[in-house]
Design a protein around this motif. Structure first.
Motif, PDB file in Angstrom:
ATOM      1  N   THR A  15       0.491  -1.488   0.417  1.00 52.20           N
ATOM      2  CA  THR A  15       0.153  -0.096  -0.520  1.00 52.20           C
ATOM      3  C   THR A  15       0.509   1.751  -0.191  1.00 52.20           C
ATOM      4  N   SER A  16       2.134   0.927   0.176  1.00 49.99           N
ATOM      5  CA  SER A  16       3.302   2.823   0.341  1.00 49.99           C
ATOM      6  C   SER A  16       3.129   2.827  -1.082  1.00 49.99           C
ATOM      7  N   PRO A 225      -8.221   0.572   0.954  1.00 51.21           N
ATOM      8  CA  PRO A 225      -7.733  -0.168   0.345  1.00 51.21           C
ATOM      9  C   PRO A 225      -7.861   1.533  -1.670  1.00 51.21           C
ATOM     10  N   VAL A 228      -6.669   4.879  -0.371  1.00 50.70           N
ATOM     11  CA  VAL A 228      -5.581   4.443  -0.135  1.00 50.70           C
ATOM     12  C   VAL A 228      -4.428   5.087  -1.876  1.00 50.70           C
ATOM     13  N   GLY A 270      -3.713   0.288   5.012  1.00 47.21           N
ATOM     14  CA  GLY A 270      -2.909   1.694   4.134  1.00 47.21           C
ATOM     15  C   GLY A 270      -3.220   2.576   4.837  1.00 47.21           C
ATOM     16  N   ARG A 272      -2.865   6.595   7.347  1.00 43.76           N
ATOM     17  CA  ARG A 272      -1.206   6.543   7.581  1.00 43.76           C
ATOM     18  C   ARG A 272      -1.993   7.637   9.234  1.00 43.76           C
TER      19      ARG A 272
END
Length: 306
Positions: A15-16, A225, A228, A270, A272
């Motif tokens: 996810t990053s 997601p 994200v 995901g 943050r």
């Protein structure tokens, strides 16, 4: 404890990989860092703390404790989200105006966020050192983004179900709640950038329970997601909310386990930044998720090596 939970290679978790950088105040948060945003409410009637941090001394002590407990961001609010006594801008500023400056003097490097939907309030607190304007009501005052651009602060763009501030949803329905969230929040983010807000200071928030019933909030979590994937850093504010209470049939003061479960899932999917009442428990949960993802190592190693 440190407010930094993650901090290794940006591609260490799927996810990053396409994540935008996030820069707030003097801090830069890497794509794999999970950040606790501690809630400090200068209100006498908050649903969770019930006025415990309304007084300035109590609020400053809560800020100190949050920093020690691992918070990377302090989110200061002067008006509760739920309906109640009308609080005008002057009263909101009486509660939080000078307090932002006091926190800045006390903690020079902490990221200070202010939970407000009003441009008038945002202008004052940005001048006192706020780094982030947390607009939980989805851009109802379009000039707030202009204030963020003028002062160089970050901005949280939230989906609030297109409702006026401090309004509870009633039989609200969506064809696709996550699609509505994505269109609304990315639209607000793109508008903010077009006005001059730094792209690396913009976050989107699905707005759990704001303009949503509990099933909407659950769906917003499991489909994170999709948010994200927009590339904007995702903030979630799930702490002790009603959707947790309705899953567990639990009152406000018995929702910690449910909140932490939702926090862990949101982190894995995901998100943050995590707005939270119980800072240390949230920090530890995020630290564990980061270790499971391979983003951080052990803090101490004994088992099988000594």
């Amino acid at each position: 404890m440190s407010g930094r939970v993650g901090g290794v290679a940006a591609d260490s978790h799927p996810t990053s990989r396409a994540a935008r950088p996030l820069r707030l105040g003097t801090r830069s948060f890497g794509p794999s860092e999970l950040v606790v945003m501690a809630i400090v409410n200068r209100t006498p009637d908050s649903f969770f703390d019930r006025g415990a941090t309304y007084g300035e001394a109590e609020a400053l002590a809560a800020v100190d404790a949050a920093v020690d407990g691992g918070a990377g961001i302090i989110d200061i609010g002067g008006v509760k989200a739920a309906p109640g006594e009308e609080i005008d801008a002057a009263e909101e500023l009486r509660r939080i105006g000078g307090f932002v400056g006091a926190v800045r003097a006390r903690h020079s490097d902490i990221v200070i966020s202010v939970d407000t939907w009003r441009a008038e309030v945002g202008r004052v607190v940005a001048g006192e050192g706020a780094d982030l304007l947390n607009d939980a009501w989805g851009g109802v005052d379009p000039q707030l983004a202009e204030v963020a651009a003028e002062f160089g602060t970050g901005l949280v763009c939230t989906h609030a179900g297109h409702l006026p501030p401090r309004t509870r949803p009633h039989r609200i329905a969506y064809d696709d709640v996550v699609a509505d969230i994505a269109v609304t929040t990315t639209g607000l983010a793109e508008r903010a950038v077009s006005l001059g807000v730094r792209p690396d200071g913009v976050l989107i928030d699905p707005g759990h329970d704001f303009g949503k019933n509990s099933r909407h909030s659950l769906e917003s979590t499991r489909r994170l997601p999709e948010l994200v994937a927009t590339g904007w850093p995702v903030l979630v504010a799930m702490s002790n909310k009603d959707f947790v209470g309705e899953v567990l049939d639990a009152p406000v003061d018995e929702r910690l386990e449910g909140t932490l479960a939702a926090t862990a899932v949101a982190a894995w999917l995901g998100a943050r930044v995590f707005r939270a009442h119980q800072v240390t428990a949230t920090w530890r949960t995020l630290r564990m998720v980061s270790a499971l993802r391979g983003d951080v190592d052990l803090r101490i190693a004994r088992r099988g090596v000594v």
